[in-house]
Scaffold this active site. Structure first.
Site, short mmCIF file in Angstrom:
data_model
loop_
_atom_site.label_atom_id
_atom_site.label_comp_id
_atom_site.label_asym_id
_atom_site.label_seq_id
_atom_site.Cartn_x
_atom_site.Cartn_y
_atom_site.Cartn_z
N PRO A 91 0.80 -1.22 0.00
CA PRO A 91 0.00 0.00 0.00
C PRO A 91 0.84 1.27 0.00
CG PRO A 91 -0.26 -1.20 2.07
CD PRO A 91 0.67 -1.97 1.23
N GLU A 92 0.79 2.00 -1.08
CA GLU A 92 1.36 3.34 -1.16
C GLU A 92 0.17 4.29 -1.34
OE1 GLU A 92 4.73 3.55 -3.84
OE2 GLU A 92 5.19 1.44 -3.52
#
Length: 280
Positions: free
Chosen positions: A2-3
């Site tokens: 997750p960015e």
DNA sequence: ACGAAGACCTGGATGC
DNA sequence: TGCATCCAGGTCTTCG
């Protein structure tokens, strides 16, 4: 991993499902998931019970949920965290860490995290912006992100461009995948010294960072009208669009040279050896 | 103040 | 088959 685009996808889904709902219980199933909440699990539940969620906000890769008490729930997905909406009847996930139930008896919010790098906590009086994450810089999609100030700070540092892009106190939301993608687009090797970059060059990098994040948000922003906030914390459909990350040995989409992989900070960097020559 | 390295985690893939 | 090792990497802490 997750960015920013993945976290933004989660934020949008979560906002739709929890805004305006009142928490009935906040059950902690694994202490590590609330390790940042120093008062512990009993306090965590007590301070959240009866509170209504007003909104879901994001800065970089952090989420926070402002409450009617003026406090806020802070959430970080880490490497493998998921925030899922589930009917009460759904079986517990193997890595269920925290479960929120609501007074309306509707779908539960579950924090599921295999590797427990992520976590939740309550920020006292943090509804506006939790103090715990005030050191996180604005992200480049934020209307208040200051391009000139970023450029000045970046060029004032004696470090490498990829390290700088990953420094959340300088620019937030960018992780290993999107840093590599933006640098590929900018035709810059990650070890280029920041103090040697011209202002226009910084502007170009920033433009590519914004482009790649925006495209990924569009690709990840599909199909979360089910009881699901986000599919799996991964890149949605965007993995089809990657030009560098994870493509070791495969031909560069621009020049055909095989993409190289280099070791960097105990992880990997991917780049084109021809388009992105190493600085001498 | 800044930069760099180490610690924290689990499970899937790989090696022998 | 089973056991050991490697690898993924965001963020906080520690050290220089």
């Amino acid at each position: 991993m997750p960015e920013l685009p993945e976290v933004e996808t989660v934020r949008i889904g979560l906002a739709k499902w929890v805004t305006g709902r009142t928490i009935a219980t906040a059950e902690v199933h694994h202490p590590r998931a609330i390790r940042r909440h120093l008062p512990g699990d009993v306090h965590f539940n007590a301070v959240l019970t009866g509170r209504t969620i007003l909104d879901v906000s994001r800065r970089g890769k952090y989420l926070w949920l402002p409450l009617d008490s003026g406090d806020a729930i802070i959430a970080h997905l880490g490497m493998s965290g998921q925030l899922l909406m589930q009917p009460a009847t759904a079986e517990d996930e193997k890595h269920l860490r925290v479960r929120f139930t609501f007074t309306d008896g509707g779908p539960q919010l579950r924090f599921v995290d295999q590797r427990t790098f992520g976590g939740l906590s309550v920020s006292e009086g943090g509804a506006e912006l939790p103090g715990e994450i005030s050191h996180i810089a604005r992200d480049p999609m934020d209307p208040l992100f200051d391009d000139d100030a970023f450029s000045a700070r970046l060029r004032g540092r004696h470090t490498e461009i990829k390290r700088a892009l990953l420094d959340q106190s300088l620019i937030s939301g960018v992780g290993n995948i999107y840093a590599d993608e933006a640098l590929w687009r900018a035709k810059l090797h990650g070890t280029r010294p920041t103090d040697k970059l011209t202002r226009p060059a910084v502007g170009r990098v920033l433009g590519h960072v914004r482009d790649v994040l925006a495209e990924a948000i569009r690709a990840g922003g599909t199909s979360f009208d089910e009881l699901y906030v986000n599919v799996n914390g991964e890149s949605g459909y965007f993995d089809r669009s990657l030009n560098a990350y994870g493509r070791e040995g495969e031909p560069c989409h621009r020049c055909g040279a095989p993409i190289r992989r280099e070791s960097f900070m105990n992880r990997s960097s991917f780049s084109c050896p021809r388009c992105q020559p190493r600085p001498r």
